[in-house]
Write a protein that holds these residues in place. Structure first.
Motif, short mmCIF file in Angstrom:
data_model
loop_
_atom_site.label_atom_id
_atom_site.label_comp_id
_atom_site.label_asym_id
_atom_site.label_seq_id
_atom_site.Cartn_x
_atom_site.Cartn_y
_atom_site.Cartn_z
N ASP B 69 0.72 -1.20 0.06
CA ASP B 69 0.01 0.16 -0.05
C ASP B 69 0.62 1.03 0.02
N MET B 70 0.57 2.26 -0.68
CA MET B 70 1.08 3.41 -0.78
C MET B 70 1.53 3.99 0.65
N THR B 71 0.32 4.04 1.68
CA THR B 71 0.60 4.39 3.04
C THR B 71 -0.37 3.67 3.72
N THR B 91 4.62 1.73 0.10
CA THR B 91 5.29 1.91 -1.29
C THR B 91 5.70 3.50 -1.26
N ARG B 93 5.26 7.06 -2.29
CA ARG B 93 5.02 7.70 -3.71
C ARG B 93 4.71 6.81 -4.77
N SER B 94 5.45 5.53 -4.85
CA SER B 94 5.57 4.70 -5.79
C SER B 94 4.21 3.80 -5.96
N VAL B 126 -0.38 -2.59 -5.02
CA VAL B 126 -0.92 -1.44 -4.95
C VAL B 126 -2.24 -1.21 -6.14
#
Lengths: 234, 234
Positions: B69-71, B91, B93-94, B126
């Protein structure tokens, strides 16, 4: 954004894109055009929203569309039925439009039309809730769509898009009765990421909420028209 | 994939990722683990599918999850309720997991557990219908989800994901009666992109189709178990 194992390159990439976006915006300002960048996950209803928007507003505003898709002109063909200029950009493997691609689209547009006659350019970005939010294309405002079918947690999980949005449309609200979705929680999660964003729940199927969206679009074009014209553009 | 204005760099990026993915796969092979990479747009139902899968299969297969997950760890927390190891990777900003991130996850997993006791690692990528398909993480098979709410045209508009998928789940079929969606057209468009992909329509709400999905997962783990063990891993 990919991790490209090189922080300096990453900064250069975003910096070059931003310069291009600023240049595109100068063009739009000179022509008196408001540009809106419309973004969402695939299938949240961007094209359906633009169809309804063109049908409702094309007689009071002179509108053009820049349509970004990885491949195909399927969306562009849907929108051309509304007799407005639709400039199709295929991004190939790229997961978002960038300012250079949109610059190319603007120049094609300016070859065939007099941009100064136009009021509004709607940019439909590639369906992606991550990267388009990081790459400006020259827009005056960012519009993000979130379908009720995507669930309450998306603003928390994909924060950049929701932080960057100026207007957030919660779409497909006609489906809410068939989902186990907490509408108030969606609103609260959006507000947590972005306290001041304009939130408009809509259904392009029933038409609910669309008048509020059209009014927001009008307010954006008026805003630019009432501002002083920019005289120095290179 | 972004356009990074440098073809050589782009090739190096994908090449480095592929080497890492091959290395991860060697680890999985040595341990007798089958790894499935689960991908889709945000909100297509990846986490709900994994919840149902863990509930159904955790007693017959030893399962771990790598959760991208990004955040936030929202999805990881949902899956931890099924008493399986869940390794969360943010991840940042990926817009996708890559093989280096998953390698880090594998090493954390191997510190706390004996991987040779496990049969299956489910990687939840993601939410993004574009980039995850281009960055292998060491999986043995790719699973893509497409919700009926996303519309018929997505396989044509986001071709790489559908070309790369080994198994394609059409999710949320319980909502089809409330949508103007042509189910046969979805199937035809998927087949046009990938004639040989296994297509399984499912609803995690009603349970329809899930047994076929579980059976496909079992077939993937059996396939690896019946193959000769790999003896040389660095």
């Amino acid at each position: 954004m990919h991790q490209i194992f090189d922080a300096a390159l990453e900064i250069n990439l975003l910096h070059a894109n931003q310069e291009g976006a600023d240049h595109n915006r100068e063009h739009f300002d000179r022509w008196g055009i408001t540009c809106l960048n419309v973004m969402s996950s695939p299938g949240a209803g961007k094209t359906a929203l633009l169809e309804r928007t063109l049908a409702a507003l094309r007689r009071e505003l002179k509108i053009a569309v820049i349509e970004g898709d990885m491949t195909t002109e399927l969306d562009a063909e849907r929108l051309r039925q509304y007799q407005v200029p639709v400039i199709a950009i295929n991004t190939g493997r790229s997961c978002h439009l960038d300012s250079k691609m949109v610059s190319g689209g603007i120049h094609r547009f300016a070859q065939d039309y007099d941009p100064a006659e136009f009021d509004l350019v709607l940019v439909e970005n590639v369906g992606n809730l991550v990267c388009p939010a990081e790459f400006e294309v020259g827009e005056h405002a960012k519009v993000a769509l979130l379908s009720v079918t995507e669930g309450e947690d998306k603003p928390l999980k994909y924060p950049v898009m929701f932080q960057e949005a100026d207007c957030l449309l919660i779409t497909k609200i006609d489906l809410a009765p068939y989902l186990e979705v907490d509408f108030n929680q969606i609103m609260a999660n959006v507000r947590q990421m972005n306290p001041h964003v304009t939130i408009i729940p809509v259904s392009t199927k029933t038409g609910e909420g669309l008048e509020a969206w059209f009014e927001w679009v009008r307010s954006q074009t008026n805003k630019l028209r009432l501002a002083a014209p920019v005289s120095t553009v290179h």
